[in-house]
Scaffold this active site. Structure first.
Site, PDB file in Angstrom:
ATOM      1  N   SER A 149       0.833  -1.194   0.000  1.00  0.00           N
ATOM      2  CA  SER A 149       0.000   0.000   0.000  1.00  0.00           C
ATOM      3  C   SER A 149       0.877   1.257   0.000  1.00  0.00           C
ATOM      4  O   SER A 149       1.728   1.416  -0.877  1.00  0.00           O
ATOM      5  CB  SER A 149      -0.959  -0.056   1.187  1.00  0.00           C
ATOM      6  OG  SER A 149      -1.972   0.908   1.089  1.00  0.00           O
TER       7      SER A 149
ATOM      8  N   ASP B 108      -9.399  -4.441  -5.535  1.00  0.00           N
ATOM      9  CA  ASP B 108      -8.749  -3.339  -4.831  1.00  0.00           C
ATOM     10  C   ASP B 108      -9.021  -2.040  -5.577  1.00  0.00           C
ATOM     11  O   ASP B 108      -8.808  -1.948  -6.791  1.00  0.00           O
ATOM     12  CB  ASP B 108      -7.243  -3.615  -4.762  1.00  0.00           C
ATOM     13  CG  ASP B 108      -6.472  -2.570  -3.977  1.00  0.00           C
ATOM     14  OD1 ASP B 108      -7.092  -1.634  -3.437  1.00  0.00           O
ATOM     15  OD2 ASP B 108      -5.235  -2.698  -3.919  1.00  0.00           O
TER      16      ASP B 108
ATOM     17  N   HIS C  59      -7.849  -5.141  -1.189  1.00  0.00           N
ATOM     18  CA  HIS C  59      -6.593  -4.503  -0.813  1.00  0.00           C
ATOM     19  C   HIS C  59      -5.907  -5.226   0.342  1.00  0.00           C
ATOM     20  O   HIS C  59      -6.493  -5.418   1.413  1.00  0.00           O
ATOM     21  CB  HIS C  59      -6.878  -3.053  -0.431  1.00  0.00           C
ATOM     22  CG  HIS C  59      -5.664  -2.223  -0.239  1.00  0.00           C
ATOM     23  ND1 HIS C  59      -4.788  -1.930  -1.259  1.00  0.00           N
ATOM     24  CD2 HIS C  59      -5.163  -1.617   0.866  1.00  0.00           C
ATOM     25  CE1 HIS C  59      -3.818  -1.173  -0.801  1.00  0.00           C
ATOM     26  NE2 HIS C  59      -4.011  -0.967   0.495  1.00  0.00           N
TER      27      HIS C  59
END
Length: 305
Positions: A166, A248, A280
């Protein structure tokens, strides 16, 4: 308390909101993620310790080593940057310890996770700067006489891999580009794992601009739009694995990043890995067949010749 001061000026769920008096209130979304003390994990044989890289800024990290068989052979080093939207997360929590215990055990590497300072209390680009300072600190161990004995004894700085999830993937990319542009000596970055990165989109853009007041705007900021970075061809990395997940909201940014690498003058090799029917960073929270497949792909990326 003045009712006006308690009014919310900026709201960025599920991360934080800012009151008109400047007070920052974090959502409790991530309260289930707990701190984990360093030490020996008897179930895996992985041992960890916490180190301070800069007493002046408080920059810190956690180092992980696998069960050592007595051999004097040094192991590849995995430099990790945690996720959390640049504003939450830690090397010292259950998520990072779970991810890195697995990577250290299966890939048989030493790992160090960087505790960069978090926005918005420490506005971006501080997280980027901290992370590059950490890499320079690591490079200071190349002669075997750095300040951290575990790195001197166990880590082969000619075989360095960088990993981030991320926001941590965004930081990882920046660190690799910065290392190449600066000609950083002492580390040789063999590969980079970019897992579910943030390169714009996913409803985070307004929050990013708030956390990074110096940003020139997402389209023109090379930290989140590598296509406009003149230093991209200098990225100090031989190969990159870009991992995205079908469900995601950041998927398209990750795919665009992969395409940018392929179309650039960077001379390394990029590979794209997409997981179907997952969201995600699912592998950090879920144990299923698809998570196992992704982890195996990541481990193989490090261990393959």
């Amino acid at each position: 308390m003045d009712s006006g001061a308690s009014e919310v000026a900026h709201d960025f769920p599920p991360f934080f909101r800012v009151h008109r008096d400047g007070r920052i209130e974090r959502y409790k979304t991530f309260d289930h993620i707990r701190p984990v003390p360093a030490g020996l994990d008897p179930s895996t044989g992985v041992e960890s310790k916490d180190v301070v890289l800069s007493p002046e800024t408080g920059l810190s990290a956690r180092i992980f080593i696998p069960k050592i068989d007595g051999s004097d052979r040094k192991l590849p080093l995995l430099v990790h940057h945690h996720g959390g939207g640049f504003c939450t997360g830690s090397p010292f929590d259950t998520i990072v310890n779970g991810i890195l215990s697995t990577m250290v055990t299966r890939a048989h590497v030493v790992a160090i996770s960087v505790g960069y300072r978090l926005a918005p209390e420490y506005p971006l680009p501080i997280a980027y700067e901290d992370s590059f300072e950490a890499l320079k600190w690591i490079a200071g161990h190349s002669g075997g006489s750095g300040p951290e004995p575990w790195l001197n004894r166990y880590a082969d700085l000619r075989q360095v891999f960088i990993q981030g999830e991320s926001a941590g993937a965004t930081i990882s990319h920046h660190v690799a580009v910065r290392a190449g542009a600066a000609g950083l000596a002492g580390v040789q970055i063999k590969g980079m794992l970019i897992v579910h990165p943030y390169f714009g989109g996913g409803g985070m853009d307004e929050m990013y601009k708030f956390m990074c007041p110096m940003s020139s705007g997402l389209d023109h900021d090379p930290k989140v739009n590598p296509a406009v970075d003149p230093d991209l061809p200098k990225m100090a990395c031989e190969k990159v694995l870009v991992c995205v997940a079908e469900k995601d909201s950041l998927r398209d940014g990750g795919v665009k990043y992969y395409e940018t690498l392929c179309e650039s003058e960077w001379e390394g090799k990029a590979e794209l890995e997409e997981t179907k029917d997952e969201g995600h960073c699912f592998h950090a929270f879920t144990k299923n067949e698809r998570a196992e497949q992704l982890i195996k792909k990541m481990v193989d990326f490090i261990t393959e010749d």
